[in-house]
Write an enzyme that holds these catalytic residues in place. Structure first.
Site: not given
Ligand code: BG6
Length: 512
Positions: A23, A25, A55, A229, A253
């Site tokens: 459930t 993201d 859950r 970003e 990364h």
């Protein structure tokens, strides 16, 4: 991309993908859209099912509706109802409290029952799309539930970053996992490795004589890796407080990208040959002494500012971030790689949140020719630059000098940009599509081996320890700027500059 039909036919691809954190993201934003797009591109095996474990109390029907809504938002391809029906039937929801060991046996019964209906032959992908605190307990549960005891089938564990919080915790986690899975069955995700242009680094280098023959300290002045970003930490304040830019971006990364840019040609394209060459680069990174850290590392944290004309909060005002936080949201580092190919050519890296640009790129700056014939009266000779654009544009940029036929005298840089014309541009597969496809095929090339992770932590730990011992005057850059002034000084001291993506025109050839 190779299709499943072209894959080695002896590899058994049918399986159930069990997503812990169904459930969450990541599952909604990345994994489900990736699965849908694999169906779209006809790359999922026929006998395949997904069991999302979470859950929350939900029926499979409700869960499928949630997934449908997420696909509408996040899928790169439009939702075709027939294809969705095809995928929907394969998705199931299973409620489980991760700490409840008995629950795992029930999950196992559920999976075995589904095997019979879906023809998935007992093969499993266990995907941990959960907060790192649950990695350990879920792996224990998988074992306690008897889910890895099937000798006739395979079981692979996929684990998201961060893999540990430092070397010590990473080792502990790794040892725990090794009690249940073998190294070959562990897929440590670094989603950057699934990005098109990251995979293209080896092709650019090893399929182009003009680049590979110049790929060393003899011809390259410096290398720059920038992952910038505009986004802030958003709802992830709690995670980010314990992470910061070094753990979040550099340990994983950036070191992975650096190792692909700097590695020697592997003897072949086998997973272990490539990983071994990457590891050698990480081992060759000059060890950070306190002096090197002082001179070669810049930390930053954003204050208030404007992003695209909209005022935004400073990091210390973000949700779940203390107002005296010393966590870095920006880092710039000068790395030295101490080997024959690279000694003397610095690798500058920078990464940060809430910057004035959103881009990820690698810039290779070649050395300049002597100013004897041309540029005698001018100080500036634009260098040859090769830019590997990872995002938002995807492709390669190259700068070279030429005569300006309009003025007849001037020498100007021509800028060739394949970002639009390259086959890699357009609706490129998301990194997660490639990665899931590879997990199905059992190809671990784009995943980090334990010794790479271990060696990266050795470097990151030193940098983090240094940051933690010092007090910094944070915030030291405004949201919407290009980071702290010191990051610019880091290069200026060496007579260099950051190449700013804004400067690279998107025209194919301009200035001429
Ligand atoms: C993740 C980091 O690994 O990578 C995030 O945890 C970061 O903080 C993200 O925003 C960047 O990935 P991408 O694919 O959006 O460039």
């Amino acid at each position: 991309m190779q299709t499943l039909a072209e894959c080695n036919p002896v590899i058994e691809l049918s399986c159930i993908m069990v997503i812990f954190g169904g459930t969450g993201d990541l599952t909604h934003r990345k994994l489900m859209p990736a699965l849908y797009n694999l169906v779209y591109d006809k790359l999922l095996p026929e006998k395949f099912a997904v069991v999302s474990v979470g859950r929350r109390d939900k029926s499979t029907e409700e869960y499928r509706n949630d997934v449908y809504n997420s696909l509408q938002k996040y899928s790169r391809n439009k939702i075709d109802e027939c294809l969705w029906d095809e995928l929907k039937e394969r998705i199931h929801y299973f409620r489980l409290d991760f700490g409840n060991m008995e629950g795992y046996s029930k999950l196992n019964d559920f999976l075995q029952d589904l095997d019979i209906r879906a023809g998935t032959g007992g093969n499993r992908i266990f995907y941990l799309a959960v907060a790192p605190d649950y990695f350990d307990i879920i792996v224990q549960g998988i074992q306690a539930g008897g889910m890895v005891n099937n000798e006739k089938a395979w079981a692979r564990l996929v684990i998201e970053k961060p893999f540990g919080k430092d070397l010590k915790t990473a080792r502990k986690l790794n040892n725990k996992i090794l009690e249940v899975f073998t190294e070959n069955d562990i897929y440590r995700i670094d989603h950057y490795l699934g990005k098109e242009m990251i995979q293209n680094i080896m092709v650019l280098r090893f399929c182009n004589l003009v680049f590979e023959s110049l790929w060393s300290n003899k011809f390259i002045d410096n290398v720059q890796i920038s992952l910038l970003e505009k986004e802030g930490v958003s709802t992830r304040g709690e995670y980010y407080e314990n992470s910061g830019a070094i753990r979040d971006m550099v340990q994983s990364h950036i070191i992975q990208i650096l190792s692909l840019v700097a590695m020697e040609p592997p003897v072949n394209l086998r997973t272990e040959s490539i990983r071994t060459e990457k590891l050698k680069v990480i081992h060759a990174i000059d060890e950070f002494t306190p002096e090197l850290l002082r001179d070669n590392v810049v930390f930053g944290q954003y204050g208030r500012g404007m992003i695209d004309g909209v005022p935004v909060r400073g990091y210390r005002e973000e949700d779940k971030v203390p107002d005296n936080s010393d966590t870095e949201t920006f880092a710039a580092i000068k790395f030295h790689i101490n080997n024959f190919r690279w000694a003397g050519t610095p690798f500058y890296i920078r990464t940060g949140k809430r910057l004035g640009a959103y881009s990820a790129e690698i810039v290779i700056q070649f050395k300049s020719l002597p100013n004897i014939l041309y540029f005698r009266d001018r100080a500036v000779q634009e260098p040859n630059l090769l830019v590997i654009r990872i995002q938002p544009n995807v492709g390669v940029f190259f700068q070279f000098n030429t005569r300006n036929f309009r003025t007849n005298q001037e020498i100007v840089p021509a800028k060739m940009d394949t970002s639009y014309s390259s086959p890699a541009s357009g609706n490129t597969p998301e990194a997660y599509e490639r990665l899931i496809f590879d997990i199905l095929r059992g190809d671990a090339t784009l995943f980090s081996r334990w010794d790479e992770v271990e060696a990266s932590w050795m470097i990151a730990d030193k940098i983090i320890e240094y940051r933690e011992q010092k007090r910094f005057r944070f915030p030291n850059y405004d949201a919407g700027s290009m980071g702290p002034v010191k990051a610019f000084e880091l290069l200026a001291r060496d007579g260099r500059q950051w190449w700013d993506s804004e400067k690279f025109s998107l025209l194919k050839i301009d200035n001429i």
